[in-house]
Design a protein around this motif. Structure first.
Motif, mmCIF file in Angstrom:
data_model
loop_
_atom_site.group_PDB
_atom_site.id
_atom_site.type_symbol
_atom_site.label_atom_id
_atom_site.label_comp_id
_atom_site.label_asym_id
_atom_site.label_seq_id
_atom_site.Cartn_x
_atom_site.Cartn_y
_atom_site.Cartn_z
ATOM 1 N N LEU A 109 73.787 -42.919 79.588
ATOM 2 C CA LEU A 109 72.351 -43.073 79.797
ATOM 3 C C LEU A 109 71.783 -41.665 79.886
ATOM 4 C CD1 LEU A 109 69.688 -44.455 80.477
ATOM 5 C CD2 LEU A 109 70.456 -44.652 82.850
ATOM 6 N N ILE A 110 70.955 -41.309 78.924
ATOM 7 C CA ILE A 110 70.389 -39.964 78.872
ATOM 8 C C ILE A 110 68.877 -40.084 78.971
ATOM 9 C CG2 ILE A 110 70.131 -37.894 77.470
ATOM 10 C CD1 ILE A 110 72.856 -38.382 76.323
ATOM 11 N N HIS A 111 68.314 -39.464 80.013
ATOM 12 C CA HIS A 111 66.890 -39.630 80.308
ATOM 13 C C HIS A 111 66.233 -38.261 80.487
ATOM 14 C CE1 HIS A 111 63.545 -40.397 83.357
ATOM 15 N NE2 HIS A 111 63.152 -40.988 82.249
ATOM 16 N N ARG A 112 65.164 -38.068 79.741
ATOM 17 C CA ARG A 112 64.367 -36.840 79.886
ATOM 18 C C ARG A 112 65.227 -35.584 79.764
ATOM 19 N NH1 ARG A 112 62.837 -33.745 83.863
ATOM 20 N NH2 ARG A 112 63.801 -35.052 85.451
ATOM 21 N N THR A 113 66.073 -35.579 78.762
ATOM 22 C CA THR A 113 66.997 -34.466 78.559
ATOM 23 C C THR A 113 66.779 -33.872 77.172
ATOM 24 O OG1 THR A 113 68.629 -35.540 79.984
ATOM 25 C CG2 THR A 113 69.424 -33.796 78.537
ATOM 26 N N HIS A 114 66.792 -32.552 77.097
ATOM 27 C CA HIS A 114 66.609 -31.878 75.815
ATOM 28 C C HIS A 114 67.965 -31.682 75.152
ATOM 29 C CE1 HIS A 114 62.294 -30.765 76.196
ATOM 30 N NE2 HIS A 114 62.571 -30.838 77.480
ATOM 31 N N LEU A 115 68.083 -32.203 73.942
ATOM 32 C CA LEU A 115 69.264 -32.016 73.111
ATOM 33 C C LEU A 115 68.870 -31.164 71.913
ATOM 34 C CD1 LEU A 115 70.174 -35.762 73.260
ATOM 35 C CD2 LEU A 115 71.655 -34.005 74.193
ATOM 36 N N GLY A 116 69.863 -30.651 71.222
ATOM 37 C CA GLY A 116 69.551 -29.862 70.041
ATOM 38 C C GLY A 116 69.659 -28.376 70.321
ATOM 39 N N PHE A 117 68.769 -27.571 69.674
ATOM 40 C CA PHE A 117 68.864 -26.117 69.711
ATOM 41 C C PHE A 117 70.294 -25.702 69.350
ATOM 42 C CE2 PHE A 117 65.450 -27.337 72.595
ATOM 43 C CZ PHE A 117 64.398 -26.608 72.082
ATOM 44 N N SER A 118 70.840 -26.419 68.378
ATOM 45 C CA SER A 118 72.218 -26.262 67.915
ATOM 46 C C SER A 118 72.279 -26.735 66.464
ATOM 47 C CB SER A 118 73.179 -27.136 68.733
ATOM 48 O OG SER A 118 73.030 -26.947 70.113
ATOM 49 N N PRO A 119 73.333 -26.392 65.743
ATOM 50 C CA PRO A 119 73.511 -27.024 64.436
ATOM 51 C C PRO A 119 73.555 -28.550 64.560
ATOM 52 C CG PRO A 119 74.932 -25.112 64.621
ATOM 53 C CD PRO A 119 74.320 -25.317 65.980
ATOM 54 N N TYR A 120 74.285 -29.050 65.546
ATOM 55 C CA TYR A 120 74.346 -30.488 65.797
ATOM 56 C C TYR A 120 73.977 -30.758 67.257
ATOM 57 C CZ TYR A 120 77.259 -30.472 61.565
ATOM 58 O OH TYR A 120 77.740 -30.292 60.290
ATOM 59 N N ALA A 121 73.200 -31.811 67.479
ATOM 60 C CA ALA A 121 72.967 -32.246 68.859
ATOM 61 C C ALA A 121 74.146 -33.081 69.342
ATOM 62 C CB ALA A 121 71.671 -33.046 68.955
ATOM 63 N N ILE A 122 74.655 -33.980 68.482
ATOM 64 C CA ILE A 122 75.819 -34.815 68.790
ATOM 65 C C ILE A 122 76.739 -34.778 67.582
ATOM 66 C CG2 ILE A 122 76.636 -37.138 69.344
ATOM 67 C CD1 ILE A 122 73.928 -37.693 70.638
ATOM 68 N N TYR A 123 78.022 -34.509 67.813
ATOM 69 C CA TYR A 123 78.970 -34.366 66.705
ATOM 70 C C TYR A 123 80.280 -35.045 67.092
ATOM 71 C CZ TYR A 123 81.862 -32.070 63.116
ATOM 72 O OH TYR A 123 82.684 -31.812 62.056
#
Length: 652
Positions: free
Chosen positions: A259-273
Motif C-alpha cells: 500500500l503506497i500512499h502519497r509517495t513520490h516514485l521515479g526520478f530514476s530510469p525505472y520507478a519499479i523494475y
C-alpha cells in the motif's frame, strides 16, 4: 530530576561526556527509571565519537548489547562511521534528524564496510527485537556515488539484457529487515548505498512514514512476504526506486504487495523494475512469477527515464489498484551540466533508437485490475523509439477492469484471455475488429438480414429505409469505418402515444436458433435519437431473447449528448444456446429514431455484414492456384481454376 536515575548518575559522577563501561551500566539497570526506558541508551555512553572519522562500530555494538531488547538506542547529532554490520538488539533506534545542512546537524551513519565483497551487507540488520520497533530521525550514507548517468559502471550490459540480478555489481545495503521482525520507520534517509531498504523478512508488515529511500536501488523486495506500507517521502534510485525479483519464498516466486500512499516514485530510469534473482534456470522452469499487487494512492511516477514500471514477461499482476500515475518522462539524453533532472538509461546500456518504448511493461494482468486516471495517465514518449504508453503481454480474468490510466488508445495488449469486456476503454481498445478496412472479411450475422424491412416487427410505430442524405445528423467517421460509407438506415417513426420497439428473428427455418451453449455472443448497432424532452424519452434497450426467459445484453443507454451512439455488447453467453430474437425497446415516443448496422455474431464483434455467411464488402481476388469447393452431396473436393479464359474443374 530525582530518583534512582539521578542517584545512579551521581554515583558514577557522570558529566555527560564520560564513557561508562557496559558492565557497570548493565549491573545497574534495575536502578534506571522510566525516563531511561523512554529516552533509551545513548551511544556516546559507550564511547561513540560521531566525528565522521573515528570508527564507532564497537561503541554501537556495545550500546546495542546494553539495550537488551528492552530499550531504544539514542544517537545524538553527529557523523558516526560504521565499518561492520550492527545487529539490532534494541526496541528501536532514533536520532535528532536525518540530515546535515548549514544550520542543523543531524544524526548520520557513514556506512563504510571493511568487507567490500559481500553483496547487500547491511549497515543495520533488524532481525531480533524488531517487532513493531520504531526507527526514526537518522540517515545512513554509503561511500559509493551511484548516479544514473554513469550506470554502465555498475551494470553489466549483457546480463542486464537478460534481466538478471547478477548484472548489478556487488554493493552494500543501508537497512535490512530479516527474520520475524516487522519494524516501523519514520523520517529515515539513505543514500550512496546499493540498496536503501532491503525487505528480507518472513512475515511482511513493515511500515514506512516520510522516509527517503535512495541508493542504486531505493527499496529491494528480495523476500516477498507481503503487506508493505509506505506513506509520504520518496523511493528513488540511480537505477530504480523499487526492485522486485523472482526468488522462491512462502510458496511463490517474487512479487511486491504494498500500500503506497502519497509517495513520490521515479526520478530514476525505472520507478519499479523486476529482475531474475532466483536463478535463470528456476525462472525458465517456472510457469509464472508474481508481479505487482496492492494499492497506490497519490503515488506519483515522476521523471522516469526509461519506464515507470518494467515487469518480466512471466509476471502476473493481480489485485492491483493504481489511482492515477502522476507520470512525467525524463529527457532521453544527458547534458554537459548536472543541474537538470536527467534520469535516462545511458547510451551504453540502451541505444537512443530503443529508449522509452513504453511507460509501463506488464507480463500478465489478471482482472480485476484498476489503473485509473485520477492522478493522470501514462503517456507515450516523444522519443524516436517510442511505441506506446503501456504493454500488456496477456490480459486475463473474468471480471471488469479499468485501464483508463494506461492511456488505452496507446496500450498494446498482445493477447487477451478473458470472457468479459465491460469497460468503455476496453471496448474502445477492441474497435479495430469492427473496421471493414482492417477486417475486410466479415463474420456471419446471426440475425435475418436487418436491411430488409419485412424481417422486422415494429410495435407502436412504423419503420422505413432511408439513405445517408436523409438523416438529420450525418453519419460519423466511425460509422463509415464500421458499416461503410452508404449504409442502409432504418427510420423509426413513433405513433406519438407509446414507446416503439423493434424485433428481428435469428436466422433459422424454425425457432429457436440452435447455437452453442455457453459460447460467447457479441452485438452492435448505431442509433440516433432526435427527441430529448425528458429523461424517460431518451433510454433505449437492446437485448437478445433466449430460451427459458434468458435475456442477454439488457443494455440501457442514457441519451445525454446529441449524435450517433455506437452500442455494443461483448462476450456474454447463453446458457442453452437456444436463441429467438434481438430487440430494441424504449425507443422515444416523440421524434424519429435512426438505426443502422444491427449485427449479432459469435465470439467477437467483427466487420459489419447483413448476411448469414462470411461476406466481403469489396472485390475478392483469388490467385492462380484457384478455389477449392466441396460437393454438398458426395463430399468430393474440386479445384476451380481459370486457364486461358476457361474454367477448369479438377478433382483433388
Amino acid at each position: 530530576m530525582t530518583g534512582p536515575y539521578t542517584n545512579f548518575m551521581k554515583m558514577k559522577k557522570w558529566s555527560g561526556n564520560e564513557t561508562i563501561a557496559p558492565q557497570d551500566l548493565s549491573s545497574n539497570f534495575e536502578k534506571l527509571d522510566d525516563d531511561l526506558a523512554n529516552r533509551g541508551i545513548n551511544v556516546k555512553w559507550f564511547g561513540a565519537v560521531g566525528d565522521g572519522v573515528t570508527d564507532d562500530t564497537a561503541a554501537f555494538q556495545a550500546a546495542m548489547a546494553a539495550c537488551a531488547k528492552r530499550y531504544k538506542l539514542f544517537m545524538p547529532a553527529g557523523d558516526y562511521r560504521i565499518r561492520q554490520t550492527i545487529e539490532n538488539n534494541s526496541r528501536g533506534m532514533y536520532g535528532v534528524a536525518p540530515f546535515v545542512d548549514s544550520k542543523h546537524q543531524g544524526t548520520r551513519l557513514i556506512w563504510d564496510p571493511i568487507d567490500k565483497t559481500t553483496d547487500l551487507l547491511p549497515c543495520i540488520r533488524i532481525q531480533d527485537g524488531g517487532i513493531k520497533a520504531v526507527f526514526e530521525d537518522f540517515s545512513v550514507h554509503g561511500v559509493v556515488d551511484y548516479n544514473s548517468k554513469q550506470l554502465g559502471t555498475w551494470v553489466d550490459k549483457a546480463l542486464f539484457e537478460q534481466n538478471l540480478y547478477e548484472a548489478f555489481g556487488v554493493g552494500a545495503a543501508a537497512i535490512e529487515i530479516a527474520g520475524s521482525s516487522n519494524p516501523i520507520f519514520r523520517n529515515i534517509a539513505t543514500s550512496k548505498v546499493k540498496v536503501g531498504q532491503l525487505l528480507n523478512n518472513m512475515n511482511g508488515h513493515i511500515s514506512s512514514y516520510d522516509c527517503m529511500w535512495n541508493g542504486f536501488i531505493g527499496v529491494y523486495c528480495r523476500n516477498n512476504s507481503g503487506d508493505y506500507f509506505f506513506q509520504g517521502g520518496t523511493i528513488t534510485g540511480a537505477f530504480t526506486g523499487v526492485l522486485l525479483g523472482t526468488k522462491l519464498a512462502a510458496g511463490h516466486r517474487g512479487g511486491f504487495s504494498a500500500l503506497i500512499h502519497r509517495t513520490h516514485l521515479g526520478f530514476s530510469p525505472y520507478a519499479i523494475y523486476q529482475t531474475i534473482d532466483g536463478g535463470l534456470e528456476d525462472y525458465n522452469k517456472a510457469p509464472t512469477v508474481l508481479g505487482l499487487s496492492g494499492i497506490y494512492m497519490n503515488a506519483q511516477f515522476e521523471q522516469c527515464g526509461e519506464a515507470a514500471i518494467k515487469l518480466l514477461p512471466k509476471s502476473t499482476t493481480s489485485n492491483i489498484r493504481i489511482f492515477g500515475f502522476g507520470f512525467t518522462w525524463s529527457v532521453t539524453s544527458y547534458s554537459n551540466t548536472s543541474s537538470g533532472w536527467e534520469y535516462a538509461l545511458p547510451d551504453d546500456l540502451k541505444p537512443p533508437s530503443e529508449k522509452q518504448q513504453y511507460a509501463a511493461w506488464f507480463g500478465t494482468v489478471s482482472t480485476p485490475a484498476t489503473f485509473t486516471d485520477d492522478l493522470g495517465k501514462l503517456k507515450k514518449s516523444t522519443a524516436p523509439g517510442a511505441v506506446g504508453s503501456a504493454y500488456i503481454d496477456t490480459l486475463t480474468g473474468d471480471r471488469e477492469s479499468d485501464l483508463s490510466g494506461l492511456s488505452i488508445a496507446d496500450t498494446v495488449i498482445r493477447r487477451k484471455v478473458t470472457p468479459l469486456y465491460k469497460s468503455v476503454d476496453l471496448q474502445a481498445r477492441m474497435q479495430e475488429r469492427e473496421h471493414r478496412a482492417l477486417m475486410p472479411v466479415s463474420a456471419p450475422n446471426l440475425l435475418r438480414n436487418p436491411e430488409v424491412l419485412s424481417n422486422w416487427t415494429v410495435a407502436n410505430g412504423s419503420i422505413s429505409l432511408v439513405t445517408t442524405d436523409q438523416v438529420p445528423i450525418p453519419i460519423s467517421n466511425e460509422m463509415k469505418q464500421v458499416i461503410g460509407n452508404n449504409p442502409a438506415i432504418l427510420k423509426v417513426t413513433p405513433d406519438g402515444t407509446e414507446y416503439p420497439s423493434l424485433r428481428i428473428k435469428f436466422n433459422a427455418q424454425t425457432l429457436p436458433f440452435h447455437g452453442d451453449a455457453n459460447r460467447n455472443l457479441a452485438m452492435q448497432y448505431f442509433i440516433l435519437e432526435t427527441e430529448y424532452t425528458n429523461a424517460s424519452d431518451y433510454m433505449s434497450i437492446g437485448r437478445i431473447a433466449a430460451q427459458n426467459g434468458e435475456y442477454i445484453f439488457n443494455d440501457a443507454a442514457a441519451w445525454r449528448d446529441k449524435g450517433w451512439k455506437h452500442l455494443r455488447g461483448r462476450e456474454m453467453a447463453s446458457k442453452t444456446g437456444l436463441l429467438y430474437e434481438f430487440s430494441i425497446g424504449f425507443i422515444p415516443k416523440k421524434g424519429e429514431t435512426y438505426i443502422a448496422g444491427v449485427m449479432v455474431t459469435w465470439d467477437h464483434i467483427g466487420s459489419y455484414s447483413p448476411y448469414p455467411h462470411h461476406y466481403v464488402a469489396g472485390p475478392l481476388e483469388i490467385g492462380g492456384q484457384g478455389l477449392i469447393l466441396t460437393d454438398s452431396v458426395t463430399n468430393s473436393r474440386y479445384q476451380l481454376t481459370i486457364r486461358n479464359g476457361n474454367l477448369q474443374i479438377t478433382p483433388v
